[in-house]
Design an enzyme around this catalytic site. Structure first.
Site, short mmCIF file in Angstrom:
data_model
loop_
_atom_site.label_atom_id
_atom_site.label_comp_id
_atom_site.label_asym_id
_atom_site.label_seq_id
_atom_site.Cartn_x
_atom_site.Cartn_y
_atom_site.Cartn_z
N GLN A 102 0.81 -1.22 0.00
CA GLN A 102 0.00 0.00 0.00
C GLN A 102 0.84 1.27 0.00
OE1 GLN A 102 -2.47 -0.55 3.49
NE2 GLN A 102 -3.06 -2.59 2.81
N HIS A 164 -0.67 -0.19 5.58
CA HIS A 164 -1.33 0.86 6.36
C HIS A 164 -0.55 2.18 6.36
CE1 HIS A 164 -3.63 -2.34 8.97
NE2 HIS A 164 -3.69 -2.58 7.65
N GLU A 258 -14.65 3.03 10.48
CA GLU A 258 -15.22 4.08 11.31
C GLU A 258 -15.27 5.42 10.60
OE1 GLU A 258 -13.47 2.33 15.55
OE2 GLU A 258 -12.93 4.35 14.88
N TYR A 279 -8.50 -10.49 10.49
CA TYR A 279 -8.81 -11.09 9.20
C TYR A 279 -8.91 -12.61 9.25
CZ TYR A 279 -7.90 -6.45 7.29
OH TYR A 279 -7.93 -5.10 7.02
#
Length: 386
Positions: A102, A164, A258, A279
């Site tokens: 990522q 992340h 959220e 996960y």
């Protein structure tokens, strides 16, 4: 024929207005009569214009005052669009990026006073040590070249694996710069501890200096740029200029995405409290609330994999005005979240099945755009006249 929010069917049938048949730019679309392939949402009828179909991993987008749009690709490219068409050109002078998982070239934003100072801001991972480190830099444009690159802040420590990284950039009404940084997949140490930059939302001056009124400036050992902590992977942030509010969506684990109202110095709980599980199905914690930790305004379970977001302020979408639009990766849609001030009212799925939506943005002239992974799309939402 009117099709109600079943984009997967439209795509598979080859009927989708714009996606298959429309080659004209959005400015030439005649909105006086509804398209035969319009989409009827709960409060708005619209069609889509497909502007581009060849993205790999698009991440961020912004507009220059001359009308050009810049879109980042995670591998380290910035594509140039003009009048909703790809010009075939890319910016040069883009800093080298650490592209792993990522990590890579992420968000892009212009300074609120761009017309007077010319600053463009980039969030990206760069190589450092054995891994990558999130870096916020700024540069100026000379033609299509980025020049005068300045590194404003480097978010230590460096991290392997590329998980992340966040990351979004926004400015508030006083030109403070906020950016998000994910926890790098490390729990519980990163997000809950103030001695590192990860799992946090940060606040700096537009030149990289640390504001003296940041909440942890005088806390021994704390990273001085931290504005909030306990944030797992906030891949979307927006600033509501009218109401002076900062919002974030946090990409949760398996469940537990959220929507958070971000306020100075607060702890948003990850991983001490969460509405999700890991996960592999194991429990992260039994706690969904704890004293001293903030509750989300709303959360998604199962996870839709929240990413970028925008606040609808445009008069072109009067029935959506004040709504927050949230890009959903795993959900493959845009969540239209209705708010009453800071309270959640409800939501609707838009463009269900379009693919992994990475970002949704509102242009300076008031139109809504979305960029999509895997299917490689950039689309523009065209409201139909009543």
């Amino acid at each position: 024929m009117k099709l109600k929010n079943n984009l997967a069917f439209i795509l598979s049938a080859g009927l989708f207005y714009g996606m298959v048949a429309c080659s004209e730019p959005a400015a030439n679309v005649d909105n006086s009569e509804p398209s035969p392939y319009t989409i009827e949402s709960e409060k708005l009828t619209f069609s889509l214009d497909t502007l581009y179909t060849e993205f790999e991993n698009p991440w961020g987008m912004t507009w220059l005052p001359d009308g050009r749009m810049l879109v980042t690709e995670r591998k380290g490219e910035i594509l140039i669009f003009k009048d909703d068409k790809y010009t075939g050109e890319k910016l040069t002078g883009v800093p080298a990026v650490h592209e792993v998982n990522q990590a890579g070239l992420l968000d892009i934003a212009i300074h609120p006073d761009y017309e007077s100072n010319g600053w463009i801001y980039l969030a990206y991972a760069k190589d450092m040590g054995d891994g990558g480190v999130l870096t916020i830099s700024r540069a100026k444009l000379d033609g299509n070249a980025l020049v005068d690159l300045e590194e404003l802040i480097v978010n230590l420590p460096e991290w392997k694996g590329g998980r992340h990284f966040g990351t979004r950039i926004v400015f508030d009404n006083e030109n403070y710069l906020y950016y998000s940084n994910g926890d790098k997949g490390n729990r519980p140490q990163n997000a809950q501890e103030l001695d590192n930059s990860h799992g946090k939302i940060h606040r700096i001056h537009d030149d990289g200096r640390i504001p003296e009124d940041n909440p942890f400036v005088n806390t021994p050992g704390a990273v001085a740029s931290i504005w909030t902590y306990g944030n797992r992977n906030p891949q979307g942030i927006i600033f509501d200029k009218k109401n002076n509010r900062l919002w974030s969506v946090e990409h949760g684990p398996k469940g537990g995405d959220e929507l958070n109202l971000i306020e100075k110095g607060k702890n948003y709980g990850w991983p001490e409290v969460t509405f999700g599980i890991d996960y592999d199905g194991t429990t992260i914690t039994e706690e969904t609330e704890k004293e001293g930790m903030e509750q989300p305004v709303t959360y998604w379970d199962p996870s839709i994999a929240t990413c970028g977001m925008t606040l609808v302020t445009s008069d072109k979408y009067p029935s959506w005005k004040g709504n927050i639009l949230v890009a959903a990766l795993a959900g493959q849609h845009i969540a239209r979240v209705e708010m009453n001030g800071t309270s959640y009212v409800g939501e609707e799925k838009l463009l269900d099945g379009i693919g992994r939506v990475r970002q949704v943005s509102q242009s300076p002239d008031g139109y809504l755009y979305a960029i999509v992974e895997a299917t490689g799309l950039m689309v523009k939402i065209i409201p139909q006249q009543d």
